[in-house]
Design an enzyme around this catalytic site. Structure first.
Site, mmCIF file in Angstrom:
data_model
loop_
_atom_site.group_PDB
_atom_site.id
_atom_site.type_symbol
_atom_site.label_atom_id
_atom_site.label_comp_id
_atom_site.label_asym_id
_atom_site.label_seq_id
_atom_site.Cartn_x
_atom_site.Cartn_y
_atom_site.Cartn_z
ATOM 1 N N ASP A 193 1.031 -0.968 -0.198
ATOM 2 C CA ASP A 193 -0.422 -0.353 0.012
ATOM 3 C C ASP A 193 1.371 1.235 -0.107
ATOM 4 O OD1 ASP A 193 -2.354 1.737 0.583
ATOM 5 O OD2 ASP A 193 -1.703 1.767 2.414
ATOM 6 N N ASP A 197 0.239 4.797 0.959
ATOM 7 C CA ASP A 197 -0.499 5.841 2.117
ATOM 8 C C ASP A 197 -0.804 5.121 3.086
ATOM 9 O OD1 ASP A 197 -0.927 7.961 -0.648
ATOM 10 O OD2 ASP A 197 -3.292 7.673 0.217
#
Length: 339
Positions: A90, A92
């Site tokens: 991922d 963020d």
């Protein structure tokens, strides 16, 4: 033929179930990722090797070290010893400190592409997100609709050029060293490493390339003749859509998901983390930390003992479109007016 297919997508869009939209978004992201690999060819391989060589001393991953108080026991580290394995990260708050699209917005503001009123709107949305602890579906739907209308008709090359300029320095300054070391560990073992994010694929590719990753899976906007139509292909690459994208890519790349690892900070990515044989939790939010403890997943926090707040606009549904598309769309529109 392409026009007929686009018309069919428009006619059937409202009839699709959430799972069908997630599957379509996942397939679109996997298609875009593989197309980018084919187009890059040897150039990408050379850039990846160069980036890997320059980041080999990124620092400790932390997963093979002492357990944090209260965290469950887990394997000593991610699996990097199987050719059919890969790693999915991922973006963020997992790789970047904060939200990629927030930095995009800041970069555009500093270049005077939009005004303080736009910044105030971003701040208000972030405040609502932090107070509620979750996204408001109605609010996100409205933001998505507004953002997509702003980029309709804009050239994809213009957005890509803006992103390239802004993220040249951001990636170097805002990447968590510990997560970067994890990325490097997989690369050094010869495994494929992919970024998986709700941010626009144009942004995702730049971040992945700067880190020497194999490629990126991101939200795909519909494009006709080199310009955005103002619609998404399926939906945001968020939650279940991320898992669909990884599943589709694994099928194309002949990966064994049981041998793969995934890393995320958000409970929204539980479908992705549950898909692979080796889920790892990095800088988790409260819900994911609780879930990880209940399921024996390994947790590592690189935030130096403090519970870091998310930075920027909402970093799940809507963030890719609102921060990437809306801001870039507003930038291009204002830039055109000044000419």
């Amino acid at each position: 033929m392409l026009g007929a297919m686009a018309a069919l997508r428009r006619l059937t869009r409202t009839r699709r179930s959430p799972s069908e939209r997630a599957a379509l978004a996942g397939e679109a992201a996997a298609d875009a990722a593989e197309r980018a690999l084919r187009e890059a060819g040897p150039v990408l391989a050379a850039e990846t090797a160069e980036s890997a060589g320059s980041t080999g001393s990124a620092g400790s991953t932390g997963f093979g070290e002492a357990e944090q108080a209260g965290e469950p026991a887990a394997p000593a580290g991610p699996p990097v010893d199987h050719p059919l394995g890969a790693a999915f990260f991922d973006c963020d708050n997992t790789i970047l400190q904060g939200a990629a699209v927030f930095y995009l917005g800041v970069g555009l503001y500093r270049r005077k592409f939009f005004n303080r009123r736009d910044v105030a709107r971003f701040a208000w949305q972030q405040a609502c997100f932090r107070l509620r602890g979750a996204e408001d579906p109605d609010h996100i739907a409205d933001a998505q609709s507004t953002a997509l209308s702003l980029v309709a008709g804009k050239a994809t090359a213009d957005l890509e050029a803006i992103c390239e300029e802004i993220f040249e320095d951001i990636v170097a300054a805002k990447v968590w060293p510990g997560t970067r070391a994890l990325v490097q560990m997989h690369l050094d073992a010869g495994q494929r490493v992919w970024l998986v994010t709700a941010a626009p694929v144009e942004v995702a590719r730049i971040i992945a390339r700067r880190l020497g990753m194999t490629g990126a899976l991101g939200t795909v906007s519909e494009v006709v003749d080199g310009a955005y139509t103002g619609r998404l292909v399926g939906e945001m690459l968020h939650g279940p859509a991320k898992a669909e994208a990884v599943r589709a890519l694994a099928r194309r790349e002949q990966l064994d998901l049981g041998r793969c690892a995934a890393y995320s900070d958000s409970a929204n990515d539980i479908p992705l983390l549950s898909l692979v044989g080796h889920p790892f939790v990095v800088n988790p939010d409260g819900r994911l930390r609780k879930y990880a403890r209940a399921h024996g997943w390994r947790v590592q926090d690189f935030r130096t003992g403090r519970k870091a707040a998310r930075i920027g606009v909402p970093a799940a549904i809507g963030v890719g479109v609102l921060g990437g598309a809306a801001v870039a769309g507003a930038a291009l529109r204002r830039k055109k007016h000044r000419r």
